[in-house]
Design a protein around this motif. Structure first.
Motif, PDB file in Angstrom:
ATOM      1  N   ARG A 114      44.988  41.241  36.931  1.00  0.00           N
ATOM      2  CA  ARG A 114      44.009  41.197  36.135  1.00  0.00           C
ATOM      3  C   ARG A 114      42.449  40.989  37.120  1.00  0.00           C
ATOM      4  O   ARG A 114      41.601  41.218  36.962  1.00  0.00           O
ATOM      5  CB  ARG A 114      43.905  40.079  35.017  1.00  0.00           C
ATOM      6  CG  ARG A 114      44.649  40.566  34.044  1.00  0.00           C
ATOM      7  CD  ARG A 114      44.233  41.583  33.210  1.00  0.00           C
ATOM      8  NE  ARG A 114      42.901  41.262  32.518  1.00  0.00           N
ATOM      9  CZ  ARG A 114      41.986  41.975  32.135  1.00  0.00           C
ATOM     10  NH1 ARG A 114      42.064  43.432  32.257  1.00  0.00           N
ATOM     11  NH2 ARG A 114      40.791  41.622  31.986  1.00  0.00           N
ATOM     12  N   GLU A 116      41.189  41.645  39.970  1.00  0.00           N
ATOM     13  CA  GLU A 116      40.343  42.315  40.557  1.00  0.00           C
ATOM     14  C   GLU A 116      39.535  43.057  39.459  1.00  0.00           C
ATOM     15  O   GLU A 116      38.616  43.873  39.763  1.00  0.00           O
ATOM     16  CB  GLU A 116      41.200  43.302  41.312  1.00  0.00           C
ATOM     17  CG  GLU A 116      42.165  43.131  42.492  1.00  0.00           C
ATOM     18  CD  GLU A 116      42.755  43.889  43.236  1.00  0.00           C
ATOM     19  OE1 GLU A 116      42.570  45.238  42.896  1.00  0.00           O
ATOM     20  OE2 GLU A 116      43.064  43.764  44.424  1.00  0.00           O
ATOM     21  N   HIS A 117      39.916  42.983  38.210  1.00  0.00           N
ATOM     22  CA  HIS A 117      39.047  43.785  37.178  1.00  0.00           C
ATOM     23  C   HIS A 117      38.359  42.795  36.288  1.00  0.00           C
ATOM     24  O   HIS A 117      37.729  43.312  35.361  1.00  0.00           O
ATOM     25  CB  HIS A 117      40.307  44.617  36.295  1.00  0.00           C
ATOM     26  CG  HIS A 117      41.458  45.357  36.967  1.00  0.00           C
ATOM     27  ND1 HIS A 117      40.738  46.645  37.685  1.00  0.00           N
ATOM     28  CD2 HIS A 117      42.507  45.262  37.350  1.00  0.00           C
ATOM     29  CE1 HIS A 117      41.903  47.011  38.291  1.00  0.00           C
ATOM     30  NE2 HIS A 117      43.002  46.204  38.114  1.00  0.00           N
ATOM     31  N   ASP A 118      38.151  41.550  36.512  1.00  0.00           N
ATOM     32  CA  ASP A 118      37.753  40.675  35.771  1.00  0.00           C
ATOM     33  C   ASP A 118      36.962  39.682  36.700  1.00  0.00           C
ATOM     34  O   ASP A 118      37.729  38.920  37.188  1.00  0.00           O
ATOM     35  CB  ASP A 118      38.567  39.880  34.828  1.00  0.00           C
ATOM     36  CG  ASP A 118      38.120  39.006  33.993  1.00  0.00           C
ATOM     37  OD1 ASP A 118      36.909  38.728  34.111  1.00  0.00           O
ATOM     38  OD2 ASP A 118      38.530  38.685  32.735  1.00  0.00           O
TER      39      ASP A 118
END
Length: 201
Positions: A114, A116-118
């Protein structure tokens, strides 16, 4: 008449949601866990989770946000100790011991997926690491001044290496074959820090 919000009740509900989500995320993964599942496990009605959290990502972040006050309290117990090497080893022992939580391996996997996306999740993780690194650096500098810690390494860089040892314990955790990483982690850090010729802890 406006509805009165009970802060304690809100805090209790948020805690219940976070606790329920922790187990579900660790066992099912982030993507396979739904808001409805979290709400039901927390004893709430479907969709009510969004009264307490903006979205599922915020619930996931809340798990790791709890680490900041917990680690701040841990640091406060050791930061003023005069036996700096022992203080560092006790902090390492406590942080590495978190790997023994049954949910730790699963959450570690989901965190890596998660982060890398948050950006907010990344900020939480970075702040937690910054607090620990700053405390370790302070203790390392004091221990070097006392002659109890090898002066041959830069304290800030050494603090990051110590945290890398702890990270390795999480990355190598096997939920099917749980193993206590504290003895090996403590020995690794102790041998790194002790001046040449001194005895191990």
């Amino acid at each position: 008449m406006a509805r009165t919000v009970d802060p304690q009740r809100v805090a209790e509900r948020r805690t219940a949601i976070t606790q329920a989500a922790t187990e579900l995320f660790a066992t099912q993964g982030y993507e396979r866990t739904t808001a409805t599942q979290i709400a039901h496990k927390a004893g709430l009605t479907s969709g009510s989770m969004f009264y307490y959290f903006q979205d599922k990502a915020a619930v996931f972040r809340s798990i790791f946000e709890l680490s900041i006050p917990e680690h701040t309290e841990l640091i406060s117990r050791h930061i003023d100790r005069t036996d700096c090497l022992d203080a560092i080893l006790d902090i390492v022992d406590a942080l590495a011991g978190e790997v023994l939580d049954p949910v730790a391996p699963g959450l570690t996997v989901e965190l890596l997926r998660r982060i890398e996306h948050d950006e907010e999740l990344l900020a939480v993780a970075m702040e937690d690491a910054r607090l620990s690194a700053a405390a370790l650096t302070t203790l390392l500098e004091r221990g070097i001044d006392q002659g109890r810690i090898d002066p041959g390494f830069d304290p800030e860089e050494t603090a990051r290496w110590i945290l890398s040892v702890i990270d390795a314990a999480f990355l190598n955790a096997d939920p099917d074959r749980p193993n206590d990483p504290r003895p090996l982690g403590g020995a690794t850090v102790s041998r790194l820090l002790r001046p040449f010729g001194s005895q191990d802890r």
